[in-house]
Scaffold this motif. Structure first.
Motif, mmCIF file in Angstrom:
data_model
loop_
_atom_site.group_PDB
_atom_site.id
_atom_site.type_symbol
_atom_site.label_atom_id
_atom_site.label_comp_id
_atom_site.label_asym_id
_atom_site.label_seq_id
_atom_site.Cartn_x
_atom_site.Cartn_y
_atom_site.Cartn_z
ATOM 1 N N UNK A 1 0.778 -1.469 -0.457
ATOM 2 C CA UNK A 1 -0.453 -0.115 0.179
ATOM 3 C C UNK A 1 0.679 0.885 -0.075
ATOM 4 N N UNK A 2 0.308 2.024 -0.509
ATOM 5 C CA UNK A 2 1.662 3.370 -1.120
ATOM 6 C C UNK A 2 0.616 4.191 -0.566
ATOM 7 N N UNK A 3 0.436 5.195 0.159
ATOM 8 C CA UNK A 3 -0.106 6.261 0.814
ATOM 9 C C UNK A 3 0.433 7.968 -0.274
ATOM 10 N N UNK A 4 -1.182 8.469 -0.952
ATOM 11 C CA UNK A 4 -1.009 9.781 -0.992
ATOM 12 C C UNK A 4 -1.682 10.273 -0.342
ATOM 13 N N UNK A 5 -1.368 11.722 1.312
ATOM 14 C CA UNK A 5 -2.213 11.814 1.433
ATOM 15 C C UNK A 5 -2.023 13.295 1.877
ATOM 16 N N UNK A 6 -3.283 14.272 1.649
ATOM 17 C CA UNK A 6 -2.708 16.344 1.511
ATOM 18 C C UNK A 6 -1.901 16.178 0.306
ATOM 19 N N UNK A 7 -2.446 15.838 -0.856
ATOM 20 C CA UNK A 7 -2.186 15.817 -2.062
ATOM 21 C C UNK A 7 -3.112 17.253 -2.614
ATOM 22 N N UNK A 8 -1.702 18.148 -3.430
ATOM 23 C CA UNK A 8 -1.931 18.711 -4.075
ATOM 24 C C UNK A 8 -2.854 18.704 -5.852
ATOM 25 N N UNK A 9 -3.316 19.339 -6.670
ATOM 26 C CA UNK A 9 -4.063 19.223 -7.740
ATOM 27 C C UNK A 9 -2.824 20.856 -8.776
ATOM 28 N N UNK A 10 -3.147 20.834 -9.653
ATOM 29 C CA UNK A 10 -2.567 22.022 -10.122
ATOM 30 C C UNK A 10 -2.862 21.641 -12.020
ATOM 31 N N UNK A 11 -3.215 22.329 -12.553
ATOM 32 C CA UNK A 11 -3.342 22.760 -13.885
ATOM 33 C C UNK A 11 -2.103 22.538 -14.599
ATOM 34 N N UNK A 12 -1.532 21.794 -15.615
ATOM 35 C CA UNK A 12 -0.330 21.721 -16.396
ATOM 36 C C UNK A 12 -1.219 22.539 -18.202
#
Length: 189
Positions: free
Chosen positions: A178-189
């Motif tokens: 299991x890999x955890x990606x939390x508090x991830x942010x998003x942006x448009x490129x």
């Protein structure tokens, strides 16, 4: 006289003899495979060798295959529908077999050819946990699991744990990576 000759277009132009020659080659490969002389992996390797020895680009091979399919009355839209039944959406890959937008197909083929050694397309299962504890997307491929959320993930969430335990039973109690990606942010490129 302002005509400009596009050598790339000429190089990728498919002639009837190209289709005939490729058809004959493919039949010989499939005969060899059916008789057990070669494997499916060797068929792919031999097609690549054929392309190299005949100076055929990915784009030209695609055009030859398309002409060959047309010759046998194969409808590209029905192929796309069949691929969807196997979980492969050609449109998501950027290939729309029903479209005549040649430039988009060419760009797509060029992209995959350029990054072919480092890119792979794999099917995965996606599940969402949305409750008062978590808002998590779960991505599964065999024993690899990715938990992704814009917020902190609460691993004590009973719905999340019930799902993971159920999935673990499906894969015969193999250990989940299991890999955890939390508090991830998003942006448009």
């Amino acid at each position: 006289m302002s005509d400009i000759i596009d050598f790339n277009e000429l190089k990728n132009k498919v002639k009837e003899k190209d289709v005939d020659k490729f058809e004959e080659y493919i039949y010989s490969l499939y005969y060899s495979m059916a008789s057990g002389e070669i494997t499916m992996a060797e068929v792919s390797r031999k097609i690549k060798e054929y392309m190299d020895s005949n100076n055929i680009s990915e784009e030209k091979l695609f055009n030859i295959q398309k002409r060959l399919m047309d010759r046998y009355g194969v409808d590209m839209d029905s192929i796309n529908a069949q691929m969807k039944n196997f979980g492969i959406d050609m449109n998501q890959l950027g290939i729309n077999p029903g479209s005549q937008n040649y430039e988009d197909i060419r760009k797509n083929l060029s992209f995959y050819e350029k990054y072919k050694d480092k890119i792979s397309v794999k099917p995965f299962t996606r599940y969402s946990v949305k409750n008062n504890v978590n808002d998590v997307e779960v991505f599964i491929e065999d024993d690899s699991v990715i938990l992704k959320s814009d917020k902190k993930i609460d691993l004590k969430d009973s719905e999340l744990n019930e799902f993971l335990v159920s999935y673990k039973k499906v894969i015969k109690d193999k250990t989940l990576k299991i890999s955890i990606c939390e508090d991830s942010s998003k942006y448009e490129y």
